[in-house]
Design an enzyme around this catalytic site. Structure first.
Site, short mmCIF file in Angstrom:
data_model
loop_
_atom_site.label_atom_id
_atom_site.label_comp_id
_atom_site.label_asym_id
_atom_site.label_seq_id
_atom_site.Cartn_x
_atom_site.Cartn_y
_atom_site.Cartn_z
N CYS A 45 -74.24 0.29 18.48
CA CYS A 45 -73.81 -1.12 18.55
C CYS A 45 -74.73 -1.97 17.67
CB CYS A 45 -73.86 -1.59 19.99
SG CYS A 45 -73.64 -3.36 20.16
N ASP A 104 -17.23 -13.17 19.10
CA ASP A 104 -17.44 -12.06 18.16
C ASP A 104 -16.32 -11.03 18.24
OD1 ASP A 104 -19.73 -13.32 17.56
OD2 ASP A 104 -21.10 -11.79 18.35
N ALA A 105 -15.87 -10.76 19.47
CA ALA A 105 -14.85 -9.72 19.66
C ALA A 105 -13.55 -10.09 18.92
CB ALA A 105 -14.56 -9.53 21.14
N ASP A 154 -39.55 -20.45 -0.70
CA ASP A 154 -40.32 -19.50 -1.48
C ASP A 154 -39.54 -18.19 -1.52
OD1 ASP A 154 -42.44 -18.92 -3.00
OD2 ASP A 154 -43.87 -18.65 -1.36
N LYS A 207 -39.27 -26.75 -0.09
CA LYS A 207 -39.26 -25.88 -1.27
C LYS A 207 -39.34 -24.44 -0.80
CE LYS A 207 -41.36 -25.17 -5.76
NZ LYS A 207 -41.60 -23.73 -5.61
N CYS A 264 -76.83 -4.38 20.35
CA CYS A 264 -77.80 -3.89 21.33
C CYS A 264 -78.29 -2.47 21.05
CB CYS A 264 -77.21 -3.96 22.73
SG CYS A 264 -75.93 -2.73 23.03
N LYS A 286 -36.16 -35.22 -5.41
CA LYS A 286 -35.31 -35.40 -6.59
C LYS A 286 -34.75 -36.81 -6.58
CE LYS A 286 -34.14 -30.54 -6.52
NZ LYS A 286 -33.19 -29.50 -6.16
N TYR A 318 -29.20 -25.47 -3.93
CA TYR A 318 -29.78 -26.79 -4.11
C TYR A 318 -29.30 -27.54 -5.34
CZ TYR A 318 -33.17 -23.79 -6.55
OH TYR A 318 -33.76 -22.84 -7.34
N GLU A 335 -36.34 -32.17 0.01
CA GLU A 335 -35.91 -30.85 0.46
C GLU A 335 -37.13 -29.94 0.62
OE1 GLU A 335 -33.59 -29.61 -2.96
OE2 GLU A 335 -32.54 -31.52 -2.97
N LYS A 340 -46.63 -29.47 -3.46
CA LYS A 340 -46.95 -28.18 -2.87
C LYS A 340 -47.94 -28.29 -1.71
CE LYS A 340 -46.59 -24.57 -5.21
NZ LYS A 340 -46.20 -23.75 -6.32
N CYS A 391 -75.52 -5.42 26.85
CA CYS A 391 -75.34 -5.86 25.46
C CYS A 391 -75.13 -7.37 25.45
CB CYS A 391 -74.13 -5.14 24.85
SG CYS A 391 -73.69 -5.75 23.22
N CYS A 447 -68.86 -0.36 22.24
CA CYS A 447 -70.28 -0.29 22.56
C CYS A 447 -70.36 0.13 24.03
CB CYS A 447 -70.91 -1.66 22.36
SG CYS A 447 -72.40 -1.92 23.30
C1 9MJ Z 1 -36.47 -24.68 -3.90
N1 9MJ Z 1 -37.15 -23.66 -4.42
O1 9MJ Z 1 -36.30 -24.79 -2.68
C2 9MJ Z 1 -35.32 -26.58 -6.62
N2 9MJ Z 1 -35.92 -25.65 -4.80
O2 9MJ Z 1 -34.43 -27.88 -8.43
C3 9MJ Z 1 -35.25 -26.78 -4.47
N3 9MJ Z 1 -35.96 -25.54 -6.13
C4 9MJ Z 1 -35.10 -26.83 -8.02
N4 9MJ Z 1 -34.87 -27.37 -5.60
C5 9MJ Z 1 -34.41 -27.82 -9.78
N5 9MJ Z 1 -35.01 -27.23 -3.21
C6 9MJ Z 1 -35.09 -26.73 -10.19
C7 9MJ Z 1 -35.53 -26.08 -9.04
#
Ligand code: 9MJ
Length: 679
Positions: free
Chosen positions: A413, A35-36, A122, A120, A416, A295, A230, A118, A319, A437, A431
């Protein structure tokens, strides 16, 4: 005076070098300079840029946070729409997905094709546009056709390269991916926001999306954001990849972060294996996912399949069961714990969340109940992630029925009827009934038999409740008088189970002093304190005889714990129970009997360990026991006081945090070596 060619060259070369190290650090997770040394390069570039401001470019590594706030977000039209994904929740839906695409491709159902699988993520979908390898625009997905220009904000994300690596990238390249807030950062951010009375994000997805929608990039820069890409969108050049997996590998080469969990799998069975594996590891991942994506890997197949309105036909999201759902609070009750603490618990209209049906959620304490202002009749968001106890995330106030009432602190309580008093900390209420109790009795009996206390197998919560209700057991001493004949008379108890319980009770009589002290359930005396007491005094009689000032001399014991211990052993009832237990044959080795060798083994004393991931040669409990036997401490979470992290297979967020804090990380074999040092 024009800047000399030498300085100009030096700036270009410094930037290239820094960008390369950024890539090693952020993308490959494999820095090759300390890092330094990196800081030295940055300082050198900053110094030159300070002297020759005309050399500053927008994409210089020093300028990530340099942009001025914007007054509003411009609209960006995506030249190629940003598609979303169709979802399935079950294997059946997945097989139908393949049937549909095989039909279109006129493939024999018996063949297998490869899918790129892959996680997914959020977070918030974002498009990044590069011209001649330089970032020129970042935009949110928006409705898929138009999004918002968030260039000033995406530039602050370390995972977003400002300049691409290599020289074979297309002249114009649009890359798409997910901006997300890793869980450790999300928690730290919320903790900090709570301390400062600022807005708390209800989940990492909102946190990521909210952070991208800041007008001032200096605020976004403070948010711990990350990004995995992606796919490629618009490409102006003759780059014609054959497979989606080639695209991902190439994007990684050019300097983008791509999810390391991605994998090529064969056929739907390969997809399902991936789903199960990622599902099992979901809680160990350092970021939140809501499923996996498959995919079709061959791009010629993808092109033949095309898209329907908003989603490609060649991809599908599988999902996980939702971790948050909406339900209604039917009642709020107070549960009494082992030490009498009253915990408000919401009884919910049963709801399927996080893969199980949930009908209770903890509200932790009165402060939390007031802060969230949960009332009977409220519609709430309930969350169950992993094996964590379900909790109420928030109340949907606009759905609150008229005339709802906030709950007041109970005066007695619920079990009791004893008076209820506020705890010293002012958060908990307790209590005052003690072992009169029945709720406290049941909980302390459960604690006595629990695995790390006397470890009596087969005595589950239901059975203990039944034995207490029958008045057959009121103190732990009564366990040792149980007979097989009476156990079999209890509902649903077979001969064999009863036999096993009796055997287990017999086995538990041979214990250790620290386990026994822990089993007594003295307030504030957990395993660590029990161990300190046992090793300091060596015998139970010496602990019983110790007064408060003497107890405070024990390591880790302060005035509060000393007073609890002293009070516990001054109580005649407690002493009588202990006498009955030892009379029934419960015994341990006292330390005046310990050999010199045993003491010598305290070679880990002063070291604190955290265990994470799966160990292969021993269970976590065994590892814990060995550390403790050698004088070390084991805690559940990483802090600056942690000496070592033992990282087993598939370590998750603890490993990341330990790395960030510079804590020594031991693999399982290294841990084995450390343990063998005392021999
Ligand atoms: C997510 N949300 O991780 C797609 N996604 O591909 C991955 N979303 C995606 N692919 C085409 N891994 C439309 C959305």
């Amino acid at each position: 005076m024009p800047v000399s060619a030498r300085i100009q060259k030096e700036v270009v070369s410094l930037r290239k070098e820094i960008q390369y190290h950024d890539y090693r650090y952020h993308v490959l997770d494999d820095p090759d300079i300390p890092d330094a040394e990196y800081d030295r390069l940055i300082r050198k570039l900053l110094a030159i840029e300070a002297e020759y401001s005309e050399l500053i470019t927008q994409n210089s590594p020093t300028q990530r946070v340099g942009a001025e706030p914007v007054t509003s977000f411009e609209t960006v039209t995506h030249q190629i729409p940003m598609l979303s994904l169709d979802n399935v929740f079950e294997e059946e839906g997945l097989r139908e997905f393949q049937k549909r695409i095989f039909g279109r491709l006129k493939f024999d159902p018996s063949i297998d094709i490869q899918y790129s699988a892959e996680p997914k993520l959020d977070g918030a979908a974002v498009s990044l546009l590069y011209e001649r390898g330089e970032l020129v625009q970042g935009a949110t997905r928006g409705d898929g056709t138009t999004g918002e220009n968030v260039t000033h904000n995406v530039r602050t994300i370390d995972a977003v390269p400002l300049t691409l690596q290599g020289d074979d990238f297309p002249v114009k390249l649009e890359v798409r991916g997910e901006v997300f807030m890793p869980l450790a950062g999300f928690r730290a951010f919320n903790d900090n926001a709570q301390i400062n009375g600022e807005k708390i994000f209800i989940n990492p997805r909102n946190a990521a999306a909210g952070s991208l929608r800041q007008l001032d990039p200096r605020l976004t820069a403070k948010r711990p954001l990350d990004m995995y890409v992606y796919s490629a969108g618009l490409v102006e050049d003759d780059w014609v990849p054959e497979r989606h997996s080639d695209v991902l590998n190439k994007l990684e080469e050019w300097g983008f972060k791509v999810c390391p969990e991605r994998r090529l799998v064969d056929g739907i069975d390969g997809c399902i294996d991936f789903y199960s594996e990622i599902g099992a590891r979901r809680d160990d991942l350092t970021y939140e996912i809501d499923g996996v994506v498959y995919k079709v890997d061959r791009i010629d197949y993808q092109n033949k399949l095309g898209s329907v309105s908003r989603a490609p036909r060649w991809a599908i999201a599988h999902k996980f069961p939702a971790q948050e759902e909406i339900t209604v609070v039917c009642d709020i009750e107070f549960q009494v714990g082992r030490t009498g603490a009253l915990t408000p618990v919401a009884r919910l209209k049963p709801v399927f969340v996080g893969g199980v049906t949930v009908s209770n959620a903890t509200l932790h304490n009165m402060d939390e109940l007031r802060r969230k202002d949960v009332r009977v009749g409220d519609t709430v968001i309930v969350r169950r992630a992993g094996d964590v106890i379900p909790e109420i995330v928030k109340v949907l106030f606009d759905r609150r029925p008229a005339r709802s009432e906030s709950l007041s602190m109970p005066l007695e309580c619920p079990v009791c009827g004893s008076e209820v008093a506020k705890d010293e900390s002012n958060t908990a209420i307790r209590c005052s009934g003690g072992l009169r109790c029945s709720a406290q009795r049941v909980e302390s009996l459960k604690h006595f038999v629990s695995r790390r206390a006397l470890n009596i197998d087969g005595l589950g919560a239901k059975l203990i409740e039944e034995l207490v209700a029958m008045d057959r057991i009121s103190s732990p001493a009564d366990f040792f008088g149980l007979r097989k004949e009476e156990l079999v008379t209890i509902d649903r108890m077979g001969e064999k189970s009863a036999d096993n319980i009796i055997k287990s009770i017999e086995r538990s009589k041979n214990t250790t002093l620290d386990r026994f002290i822990y089993a007594l359930g003295i307030r504030e005396v957990g395993e660590t304190t029990a161990r300190s007491l046992a090793s300091h005094y060596g015998s139970l009689s010496a602990i019983i005889d110790a007064d408060e000032p003497a107890l405070q001399e024990v390591s880790d014991i302060g005035p509060i714990v000393a007073s609890r211990v002293s009070q516990f052993f001054m109580n005649e009832y407690n002493l009588e129970v202990i006498r009955r237990i030892t009379d029934s044959g419960v015994h341990w080795q006292e330390s005046n009997q310990l050999t010199h060798d045993d003491k010598k083994h305290a070679f880990l004393s002063g070291s604190t360990f955290v265990l994470t991931g799966t160990l292969l040669s021993m269970t976590r409990d065994q590892a814990k026991d060995r550390i403790i036997a050698a004088g070390g401490k084991v805690t559940g979470s990483i802090s600056r006081n942690t000496s070592y992290l033992i990282a087993g297979d598939k370590s998750g967020s603890k490993l990341t945090k330990a790395k960030a804090l510079g804590i020594i990380i031991l693999t399982e074999p290294e841990f084995g070596q450390l343990l063998s040092k005392d021999k």
